[in-house]
Design an enzyme around this catalytic site. Structure first.
Site, short mmCIF file in Angstrom:
data_model
loop_
_atom_site.label_atom_id
_atom_site.label_comp_id
_atom_site.label_asym_id
_atom_site.label_seq_id
_atom_site.Cartn_x
_atom_site.Cartn_y
_atom_site.Cartn_z
N ASN A 7 0.82 -1.20 0.00
CA ASN A 7 0.00 0.00 0.00
C ASN A 7 0.86 1.27 0.00
OD1 ASN A 7 -1.95 1.98 0.41
ND2 ASN A 7 -2.05 1.60 2.60
N HIS A 111 -0.91 -2.44 -6.60
CA HIS A 111 -0.67 -2.80 -5.21
C HIS A 111 -1.94 -3.35 -4.56
CE1 HIS A 111 -2.89 0.42 -3.00
NE2 HIS A 111 -2.77 1.06 -4.15
N CYS A 112 -1.74 -4.01 -3.42
CA CYS A 112 -2.83 -4.35 -2.51
C CYS A 112 -2.41 -3.82 -1.15
CB CYS A 112 -3.15 -5.84 -2.53
SG CYS A 112 -1.72 -6.93 -2.35
N THR A 113 -2.55 -4.60 -0.10
CA THR A 113 -2.11 -4.12 1.21
C THR A 113 -0.65 -4.50 1.48
OG1 THR A 113 -4.32 -4.09 2.18
CG2 THR A 113 -2.48 -4.32 3.71
N GLY A 115 1.21 -6.26 -0.84
CA GLY A 115 1.94 -6.32 -2.10
C GLY A 115 2.45 -7.70 -2.45
#
Length: 217
Positions: A7, A111-113, A115
């Site tokens: 993130n 991205h996510c939280t 990665g």
């Protein structure tokens, strides 16, 4: 021109200045609304930040962790493998849209939280489209185990009250080649291999992506 990230929303002003040097066309966010924070607003004002959420909730949610309170490390590992096997089946629309950005020759941060999981599978598709050897894709994926140590320590502090043993938590916080290989196996068994999956299932122009990002020697 293609950046896999955890993130970036809480980036400092210095971080944002560094990211601006990449001349990003788009930032793709695979997180759900519940994973976001109001403090991320400054980042949103600077970049073309597009939400395209994958899955309901995430691995850090207490509901998921609570279910593993009485589990073992093998249970956690089985959970992750099942989770990865869903990626090529349940989230084709999101990954199609992601790869269509690469077709358009965009410079992308995705991205996510953490990665590592949603973006890990995105990288499997993207790097496969670029013709990268599977062993190198796995090596890149496993880099999360080295770079996520700080974030993992913070998460462990948050879930201490659940009294989850470290060995039960470890498979959730780390990545293993078996996870990504589980997703690849679904693609091979159910969709005729990666090339067929990219071109026929997702409808992606692989040749165009290679022309966009690979230099001819």
């Amino acid at each position: 021109r293609l950046l896999r990230s955890a993130n970036p929303g809480l980036a400092t002003a210095t971080d944002i200045a560094q990211l601006q040097r990449f001349n990003l066309d788009v930032v793709i966010d695979f997180r759900t609304d519940g994973e976001k924070k109001s403090a991320e607003t400054p980042f949103a004002h600077v970049f073309n930040w597009i939400a395209d959420p994958i899955m309901v909730g995430n691995l850090s949610q207490l509901s998921v962790l609570s279910a593993l309170q009485n589990g073992t490390a093998d249970d956690s590992r089985a959970f992750m493998i099942a989770f990865y096997r869903d990626f090529p089946v349940r989230y084709q629309a999101q990954y199609r849209r992601f790869l269509q950005l690469a077709e358009k020759n965009h410079t992308i941060l995705y991205h996510c939280t953490a990665g590592k999981d949603r973006t890990g599978f995105a990288s499997l598709l993207l790097l496969s489209a670029l013709g990268i050897d599977h062993a190198d894709i796995i090596a890149d994926y496993l880099e999360s185990n080295r770079s996520n140590t700080t974030g993992n320590a913070q998460l462990q502090e948050q879930v201490k009250k659940l009294r989850l043993p470290k060995d039960v938590m470890a498979p959730l916080l780390s990545v293993e080649a078996a996870y990504l290989d589980a997703a690849q196996q679904v693609i091979d068994d159910d969709h005729g291999g990666m090339q067929h999956y990219l071109e026929r299932v997702l409808g992606i122009d692989v040749a165009r992506i290679r022309d966009n990002y690979l230099e001819t020697i």
